[in-house]
Design a protein around this motif. Structure first.
Motif, PDB file in Angstrom:
ATOM      1  N   UNK A 124     -67.767  67.290 -25.264  1.00 53.76           N
ATOM      2  CA  UNK A 124     -66.428  66.812 -24.924  1.00 53.76           C
ATOM      3  C   UNK A 124     -65.391  67.732 -25.557  1.00 53.76           C
ATOM      4  N   UNK A 125     -64.208  67.756 -24.943  1.00 52.41           N
ATOM      5  CA  UNK A 125     -63.048  68.460 -25.482  1.00 52.41           C
ATOM      6  C   UNK A 125     -62.025  67.410 -25.909  1.00 52.41           C
ATOM      7  N   UNK A 126     -61.585  67.496 -27.158  1.00 55.20           N
ATOM      8  CA  UNK A 126     -60.682  66.485 -27.725  1.00 55.20           C
ATOM      9  C   UNK A 126     -59.475  67.202 -28.320  1.00 55.20           C
ATOM     10  N   UNK A 127     -58.280  66.910 -27.775  1.00 48.71           N
ATOM     11  CA  UNK A 127     -57.017  67.467 -28.280  1.00 48.71           C
ATOM     12  C   UNK A 127     -56.154  66.292 -28.730  1.00 48.71           C
ATOM     13  N   UNK A 128     -55.900  66.126 -30.031  1.00 48.01           N
ATOM     14  CA  UNK A 128     -55.153  64.948 -30.516  1.00 48.01           C
ATOM     15  C   UNK A 128     -53.776  64.796 -29.883  1.00 48.01           C
ATOM     16  N   UNK A 129     -53.023  65.910 -29.709  1.00 49.09           N
ATOM     17  CA  UNK A 129     -51.686  65.748 -29.142  1.00 49.09           C
ATOM     18  C   UNK A 129     -51.176  67.078 -28.595  1.00 49.09           C
ATOM     19  N   UNK A 130     -50.424  66.987 -27.518  1.00 46.87           N
ATOM     20  CA  UNK A 130     -49.577  68.074 -27.033  1.00 46.87           C
ATOM     21  C   UNK A 130     -48.231  67.448 -26.696  1.00 46.87           C
ATOM     22  N   UNK A 131     -47.186  68.201 -26.811  1.00 42.95           N
ATOM     23  CA  UNK A 131     -45.872  67.596 -26.596  1.00 42.95           C
ATOM     24  C   UNK A 131     -44.891  68.649 -26.116  1.00 42.95           C
ATOM     25  N   UNK A 132     -44.216  68.353 -25.028  1.00 43.20           N
ATOM     26  CA  UNK A 132     -43.154  69.186 -24.491  1.00 43.20           C
ATOM     27  C   UNK A 132     -42.511  68.447 -23.338  1.00 43.20           C
ATOM     28  N   UNK A 133     -41.392  68.954 -22.871  1.00 47.07           N
ATOM     29  CA  UNK A 133     -40.795  68.478 -21.623  1.00 47.07           C
ATOM     30  C   UNK A 133     -41.229  69.462 -20.554  1.00 47.07           C
ATOM     31  N   UNK A 134     -42.213  69.075 -19.772  1.00 47.78           N
ATOM     32  CA  UNK A 134     -42.779  69.965 -18.774  1.00 47.78           C
ATOM     33  C   UNK A 134     -44.164  69.510 -18.378  1.00 47.78           C
ATOM     34  N   UNK A 135     -45.029  70.491 -18.113  1.00 50.20           N
ATOM     35  CA  UNK A 135     -46.385  70.188 -17.657  1.00 50.20           C
ATOM     36  C   UNK A 135     -47.381  70.921 -18.542  1.00 50.20           C
ATOM     37  N   UNK A 136     -48.595  70.427 -18.531  1.00 48.41           N
ATOM     38  CA  UNK A 136     -49.681  71.009 -19.316  1.00 48.41           C
ATOM     39  C   UNK A 136     -50.915  71.093 -18.422  1.00 48.41           C
ATOM     40  N   UNK A 137     -51.678  72.160 -18.578  1.00 46.07           N
ATOM     41  CA  UNK A 137     -52.901  72.341 -17.790  1.00 46.07           C
ATOM     42  C   UNK A 137     -53.950  73.002 -18.669  1.00 46.07           C
ATOM     43  N   UNK A 138     -55.227  72.636 -18.450  1.00 43.93           N
ATOM     44  CA  UNK A 138     -56.358  73.173 -19.204  1.00 43.93           C
ATOM     45  C   UNK A 138     -57.328  73.846 -18.234  1.00 43.93           C
ATOM     46  N   UNK A 139     -57.775  75.059 -18.611  1.00 45.84           N
ATOM     47  CA  UNK A 139     -58.735  75.812 -17.802  1.00 45.84           C
ATOM     48  C   UNK A 139     -59.942  76.126 -18.683  1.00 45.84           C
ATOM     49  N   UNK A 140     -61.130  75.921 -18.150  1.00 40.92           N
ATOM     50  CA  UNK A 140     -62.370  76.269 -18.828  1.00 40.92           C
ATOM     51  C   UNK A 140     -63.108  77.267 -17.945  1.00 40.92           C
TER      52      UNK A 140
END
Length: 668
Positions: A124-140
Motif C-alpha cells: 500500500x501507499x500511505x500519504x498522511x497529508x497533502x494540502x493546496x488550492x488546486x489538484x493532486x495526482x499520483x503516478x506509479x
C-alpha cells in the motif's frame, strides 16, 4: 449549582471523560507510526526530487508519456528536497482558480523493492497529508493511479491517501512515484512524507490518522448536532427559563458550519467555493457569538452592552465577506479568520472573570480550556500555512469544552430536579402516612360495620334458603302424608329430597374460589349416591374451564339449585339410565363464557312456553329465573331418538341479570 454539589457519581463520570480526552489528545500529539511486526518493515520516504513545470493545465494527464511536461526527459532539472516539503503562500490575494492557470510542481521518488514485497494483503501507499488550492495526482511507473476530484479549493486535503499498489508494481522491483501538484498562484502547497509497504504494517497508522483527522470529527459534530436538536426540543417544550438550551442549539449549528471544510471528501459539496468559504467563516463568527451568550447565561450575569457590540461586529464582518461584493475568499480566508481574534479574546475575558468570581472547578476548567484554544488556533493557522504539515488540526476539538459544559449543566439541572422531587416525595410521604393512619382507623370502623352487616345478610340468606328450600319440601311432605294414605306416598323419597336441599344449601356456603369445577364436584358428591340408588349411571366428562370471579355463595347456590332441579326432573320423569356431565368454553350473545351440559338417555323433553306451565309447578320457571339472575341462559335440546341435552351457559365477566332478578326470591 456548582460542580461540587453534583454528587460523586457525576464527578466520577466527568473524571472518566477527562481521562478519555487526555488519552485522545495524547494520541494526537504523539502521532501514529506503523506497527512493527514479522513482515518486512515499510519504507518511510523523507527525500524526493522536485521540479517546477511550465504547464498551464489543471487536469493531470492519464500517463506521463502523454504529458506535455518534460517529466521523463533526460535534461529535466530535478532538485533534491526534503519531505515534508512546502511552498509558501500569501495571506491574502484575489486569484480565482477558474480564471488563472496553475503553477505545476512535480515530485519524484523511488519506492524500494523491500516495500513492494508480496504479502497476504499486498503493498500500500500511505500519504498522511497533502494540502493546496488546486489538484493532486499520483503516478506509479508512469501511469495515473490517483487524482483529487471535486472542488479545487475545498478538496479532501484532510483525509490521508491510501492506495493499493498491487496492480501497479512488480514484486522485487523498484517503482517510481511521481506526484503532480497543480496549485493556484500565490497559494503554494505542501506534501508530507510518504510511506510504502505491506498493508498489515500500515493499516493501523492509516486508520488512526483517518479517524483523528476526519471520522472522529464527523462523529463529534453529529453527536453535537443531535444533542443540539434535543436542546431545541427542550426549549420548545419549556420556553420560560430554557434560553440556554436554544443557545446551545444555535451553537451546535454554528460549530457544524465552521468545521465543514474538515469533512470534505473526494466528492466535495454541491455548493460554490466562495459561498462554502463564506459559510465556514459565518459559522466561526456565529460560534464565538453564541459562546459569549452561553457563558453569560451559565454565569447568570447578562452583559447586554457587550453582547450588542459583539453582535454588531459579527454581523459587520459576515456581511462584509459576502461573495456578492467581497473579493475571492479562496485566498482571503486565512486573513479573514484573524477577525475571530477580538471576539475570542472577549469570550476568554468573560470566562476568566467568571472563574475568578465563582472559583469552582467547572468554571476554572472552562477558563483554562478556552485559554488553551488560543495556542490550538495558532497551531492550526500555522498548519494552514503549511508548517508542521503532518500535524493534526486541533480546532475541531476545541468545542469539546462547550460540549462538556452543556452536559454538566444538563446533569446539574437533572440532579437538582431529582433533589426537588425527592424533597417533595418525602413531604408527600409524611402527609400520606398521616392520612393513611386516619384512613386506617376509619377503615377499621367501616370493616367492623361491614362485617356485622355481612353476617346479618348471610344469616338472613341461610334462613331464607332453609325456609324456601328445606321448609317448603317438609311442608309438601307433611301435606302428602296428611292428605293421602301412607302406602301411596314415598315418605323416604320426600325426606331424601329435603336432605338434598339441606346439603346443597350447606355446600353453597363453602368457598369455591371462583372454581366452577369444585362446585360441580361437591354436587356430584352429594347427589351421586342418590342417582345410583335410582338406577342411573353418572358419567363425568368435565374439562377445565376458566375461573368465574363473580361466583360467590349466592351465585353458587343458584347454580346448584338449577342443576338439582334438572337432575330431579330426569330421575322423576325421563326413565333414563345414564346421565353425562360436560363442561366447555363457549360464547353466547357476543360474550365469552362457559357452559355446563347434562345429557340423559331418557324420553326427549322440550319445555313448554311459559304461558302453558302447570299451576303450582314452578320448577322450570325457577331454573330460568335463576339463570337470568346469573346473567346466563338455559336450553333443553331433545335428541332425535332418545335423550335430552340440557345446557347452562354462564358468562366469564360479572353477571348482567335481567330486570326480574329482584323477584327471584319470591318466585322460589
Amino acid at each position: 449549582m456548582p460542580l461540587e454539589q453534583v454528587g460523586p457519581r457525576l464527578r466520577s463520570a466527568l473524571s472518566v471523560g477527562l481521562a478519555f480526552l487526555f488519552l485522545l489528545l495524547s494520541l494526537i500529539f504523539t502521532g501514529c507510526a506503523p506497527v512493527p511486526g514479522s513482515l518486512p518493515p515499510p519504507a518511510h520516504l523523507t527525500q524526493a526530487q522536485a521540479w517546477s513545470s511550465s504547464s498551464t493545465q489543471w487536469e493531470p494527464p492519464l500517463s506521463l508519456e502523454e504529458s506535455d511536461d518534460a517529466v521523463l526527459a533526460a535534461g529535466t532539472p530535478w532538485q533534491d528536497v526534503t519531505l515534508p516539503n512546502a511552498r509558501p503562500r500569501l495571506m491574502a490575494g484575489a486569484s480565482d482558480p477558474a480564471s488563472v492557470p496553475p503553477q505545476v510542481l512535480w515530485y519524484r521518488m523511488t519506492l524500494p523493492p523491500s516495500a513492494l514485497t508480496i504479502t497476504p494483503q499486498g503493498p500500500r501507499l500511505y500519504i498522511p497529508r497533502w494540502q493546496t488550492v488546486g489538484t493532486q495526482a499520483l503516478y506509479v511507473n508512469g501511469h495515473l493511479l490517483w487524482q483529487s476530484r471535486g472542488s479545487r479549493v475545498w478538496n479532501s486535503f484532510n483525509r490521508p491517501i491510501w492506495l493499493d499498489l498491487g496492480g501497479a508494481t512488480r514484486p522485487g522491483e523498484p517503482a517510481v512515484l511521481h506526484v503532480r501538484a497543480a496549485m493556484l498562484p500565490g497559494i503554494g502547497g505542501a506534501l508530507s512524507t510518504v510511506w510504502a509497504g505491506p498493508e498489515e504494517q500500515l493499516e493501523g497508522a492509516w486508520r488512526t490518522r483517518n479517524l483523528l483527522q476526519a471520522d472522529l470529527i464527523t462523529l463529534m459534530r453529529g453527536a453535537y448536532l443531535v444533542l443540539g436538536v434535543f436542546a431545541l426540543v427542550v426549549w420548545l417544550v419549556r420556553r420560560r427559563g430554557g434560553e440556554v438550551y436554544l443557545m446551545f442549539f444555535l451553537m451546535s449549528v454554528c460549530h457544524l458550519m465552521s468545521s465543514l471544510h474538515f469533512l470534505v471528501d473526494s466528492q466535495g459539496f454541491a455548493l460554490r467555493d466562495d459561498w462554502f468559504s463564506w459559510l465556514t467563516l459565518a459559522g466561526s463568527q456565529g460560534s464565538v457569538l453564541c459562546s459569549f451568550h452561553f457563558l453569560c447565561m451559565v454565569e447568570e450575569r447578562p452583559r447586554p452592552r457587550l453582547g450588542l457590540v459583539l453582535l454588531v461586529y459579527v454581523v459587520a464582518v459576515t456581511l462584509a465577506a459576502l461573495p456578492l461584493w467581497a473579493p475571492s475568499l479562496t485566498t482571503m480566508l486565512p486573513l479573514l479568520r484573524l477577525t475571530l481574534l477580538p471576539p475570542s479574546l472577549l469570550v476568554l475575558a468573560v470566562a476568566v472573570l467568571g472563574a475568578w468570581r465563582q472559583r469552582t472547578p467547572s468554571s476554572v476548567l472552562l477558563a483554562i480550556w478556552i485559554l488553551a484554544s488560543f495556542p490550538m488556533g495558532l497551531h492550526d493557522l500555522a498548519l494552514q500555512n503549511y508548517q508542521n504539515i503532518e500535524d493534526i488540526y486541533f480546532t475541531p476539538y476545541v468545542y469539546l469544552g462547550m460540549f462538556t459544559l452543556f452536559l454538566v449543566i444538563a446533569l446539574n439541572r437533572y440532579t437538582s430536579a431529582l433533589q426537588v422531587a425527592a424533597s417533595a416525595s418525602a413531604t408527600l410521604t409524611q402527609r400520606l402516612a398521616e392520612q393513611g393512619h386516619a384512613l386506617a382507623e376509619t377503615h377499621a370502623r367501616l370493616s367492623e360495620a361491614e362485617r356485622a352487616r355481612t353476617l346479618l345478610n348471610e344469616r338472613q340468606r341461610v334462613m331464607r334458603e332453609m325456609h324456601d328450600g328445606v321448609g317448603s319440601s317438609l311442608m309438601s311432605a307433611l301435606r302428602l302424608v296428611e292428605n293421602q294414605p301412607a302406602a301411596q306416598v314415598d315418605v323416604a323419597q320426600v325426606l331424601r329430597e329435603c336432605i338434598d336441599d339441606l346439603k346443597i344449601a350447606i355446600d353453597s356456603l363453602e368457598p369455591v374460589d371462583a372454581d366452577l369445577l369444585a362446585l360441580l364436584a361437591n354436587l356430584r358428591f352429594r347427589l351421586g349416591p342418590r342417582l345410583e340408588g335410582a338406577g342411573l349411571t353418572l358419567h363425568w366428562a368435565v374439562q377445565d374451564v376458566p375461573p368465574l370471579p363473580w361466583l360467590d355463595a349466592q351465585s353458587a347456590l343458584h347454580v346448584l339449585r338449577i342443576l338439582q332441579e334438572v337432575l330431579t326432573n330426569i330421575v322423576k320423569h325421563s326413565s333414563a339410565h345414564q346421565i353425562t356431565f360436560r363442561t366447555a368454553c363457549a360464547d353466547a350473545v357476543g360474550r365469552p363464557g362457559v357452559q355446563v351440559q347434562v345429557e340423559d338417555d331418557g324420553r326427549p323433553f322440550s319445555p313448554p312456553p311459559a304461558s302453558e306451565y302447570e299451576p303450582g309447578r314452578k320448577g322450570l320457571g325457577n331454573v330460568q329465573a335463576r339463570a337470568r339472575a346469573l346473567g346466563g341462559c338455559v336450553q333443553w335440546e331433545p335428541q332425535p331418538v332418545r335423550g335430552t341435552v340440557f345446557t347452562l351457559w354462564l358468562p366469564l365477566d360479572a353477571p348482567q341479570p335481567a330486570s326480574g332478578e329482584n323477584s327471584l326470591e319470591k318466585e322460589v
